[in-house]
Design an enzyme around this catalytic site. Structure first.
Site, mmCIF file in Angstrom:
data_model
loop_
_atom_site.group_PDB
_atom_site.id
_atom_site.type_symbol
_atom_site.label_atom_id
_atom_site.label_comp_id
_atom_site.label_asym_id
_atom_site.label_seq_id
_atom_site.Cartn_x
_atom_site.Cartn_y
_atom_site.Cartn_z
ATOM 1 N N ASP A 1 0.810 -1.225 0.000
ATOM 2 C CA ASP A 1 0.000 0.000 0.000
ATOM 3 C C ASP A 1 0.843 1.274 0.000
ATOM 4 O OD1 ASP A 1 0.903 -0.524 2.563
ATOM 5 O OD2 ASP A 1 -1.058 -0.900 3.404
ATOM 6 N N ASN B 1 -7.826 -2.775 14.238
ATOM 7 C CA ASN B 1 -9.214 -3.050 13.835
ATOM 8 C C ASN B 1 -9.305 -4.254 12.894
ATOM 9 O OD1 ASN B 1 -8.188 -2.090 11.441
ATOM 10 N ND2 ASN B 1 -9.494 -0.272 11.316
ATOM 11 N N HIS C 1 -7.472 -4.698 10.132
ATOM 12 C CA HIS C 1 -7.200 -4.449 8.714
ATOM 13 C C HIS C 1 -5.931 -5.160 8.264
ATOM 14 C CE1 HIS C 1 -4.863 -0.405 9.503
ATOM 15 N NE2 HIS C 1 -4.018 -1.385 9.414
ATOM 16 N N GLU D 1 -9.757 -1.776 5.224
ATOM 17 C CA GLU D 1 -10.389 -1.449 6.501
ATOM 18 C C GLU D 1 -11.670 -2.282 6.681
ATOM 19 O OE1 GLU D 1 -8.688 0.165 8.484
ATOM 20 O OE2 GLU D 1 -7.930 2.079 7.763
HETATM 21 C C1 F6R Z 1 1.349 -1.470 6.179
HETATM 22 C C2 F6R Z 1 0.051 -2.111 6.270
HETATM 23 C C3 F6R Z 1 -0.768 -2.094 7.509
HETATM 24 C C4 F6R Z 1 0.029 -2.387 8.787
HETATM 25 C C5 F6R Z 1 -0.879 -2.275 10.007
HETATM 26 C C6 F6R Z 1 -0.117 -2.465 11.294
HETATM 27 O O1 F6R Z 1 1.902 -1.624 4.880
HETATM 28 O O2 F6R Z 1 -0.365 -2.600 5.297
HETATM 29 O O3 F6R Z 1 -1.786 -3.050 7.380
HETATM 30 O O4 F6R Z 1 0.583 -3.649 8.711
HETATM 31 O O5 F6R Z 1 -1.500 -1.015 10.027
HETATM 32 O O6 F6R Z 1 0.744 -1.385 11.484
HETATM 33 P P1 F6R Z 1 1.858 -1.406 12.616
HETATM 34 O O7 F6R Z 1 2.817 -2.466 12.206
HETATM 35 O O8 F6R Z 1 2.497 -0.037 12.536
HETATM 36 O O9 F6R Z 1 1.179 -1.701 13.885
#
Ligand code: F6R
Length: 248
Positions: A67, A136, A138, A143
């Site tokens: 992403d 959450n 995701h 989301e």
């Molecule tokens: C990042 C991504 C997100 C993260 C998620 C957890 O490329 O795709 O899904 O893996 O938001 O983020 P952290 O690791 O910062 O807790």
């Protein structure tokens, strides 16, 4: 689903790096899917050291990231282009043109989503996709409410994601409200998935991933249907789970 329980963040990073390194050494990966965020930072630091220690040649390898924010140029320190360059790519012998991320700084973002999805297909699909998990539930920036059959597309970030990612910006108001993400179907087509999770703030999402009912309200539950999913999680992230599994 294979679940590996580890003591803490460091052990998760070592175990995750080892999982990828073993397959890089055997040249089993042509296309490696990557994630950003706090979770894989330790893994990237270990992996880049091991790659250099073993003098692995990665000329053949392509990487595709999950992403990118919409509206941030690649040289913005909060962009995922910047993160990947800074934490991983500039430290390893991979041709820059083989490292792919969606570009959120283009005029036609819809066309960019199509280009990115087609690029992944033209590379032959993802051999191993690395994932973190949002509080959450995701995955990527899919989301809650994201369709399980979704492809690479534009998404609105959930308020909790904006809150969680504000640490990378000067203020919450600077966090972009939209991103490009691989869709859940794109992710599910990867031949293997490796999901990492650390910390008690992930416990609820990890419990749902492992023991919950499949629902688009918790996107990570789509992964229950994947034939080659490995979860490496620490004790805090697994604290809500009642099932037993192998520990390292
Ligand atoms: C990042 C991504 C997100 C993260 C998620 C957890 O490329 O795709 O899904 O893996 O938001 O983020 P952290 O690791 O910062 O807790």
């Amino acid at each position: 689903m294979k679940i590996i329980k580890v003591a803490n963040y460091e052990a998760m990073s070592i175990e995750g790096a080892d999982h990828i390194l073993t397959q890089l050494i055997k040249k089993r990966l042509n296309v490696l899917g990557l994630a950003t965020g706090g979770t894989p930072e330790g893994l990237y630091q270990i992996l880049r050291e091991k790659i250099n220690e073993k003098a692995l040649s990665l000329n053949y390898l392509h990487t595709v990231n999950l992403d990118e924010y919409i509206g941030l140029p690649a040289d913005s320190p909060a962009s995922y282009h910047y993160y990947m360059q800074d934490i991983f790519f500039k430290h390893i012998p991979i041709p820059k043109e083989n490292t792919h991320l969606p570009n959120g700084y283009v005029d036609d973002v819809v066309e960019e989503c199509t280009r990115y999805e087609e690029l992944i297909e033209s590379l032959g699909g993802v051999d191993l996709q690395l994932l973190g998990i949002g509080q959450n539930g995701h995955i990527g920036f899919n989301e809650p409410g994201s369709p399980f059959n979704g492809r690479t597309r534009i998404v609105d970030l959930a308020p909790s994601t904006i809150e969680a990612n504000a640490r990378y910006f000067s203020s919450k108001n600077d966090v972009p409200r939209q991103a490009i993400t691989m869709g859940i179907k794109t992710i599910m087509k990867s031949r293997q998935i490796l999901l990492l999770a650390s910390g008690k703030e992930k416990a609820e999402a990890v419990k749902a991933l492992i023991e919950g009912d499949q629902s688009e309200d918790i996107p990570a539950t789509a992964l229950q249907g994947h034939p080659h999913l490995t979860v490496i999680a620490d004790e805090a992230a697994l604290s809500g789970v009642t099932r037993t599994f192998s520990s390292v």
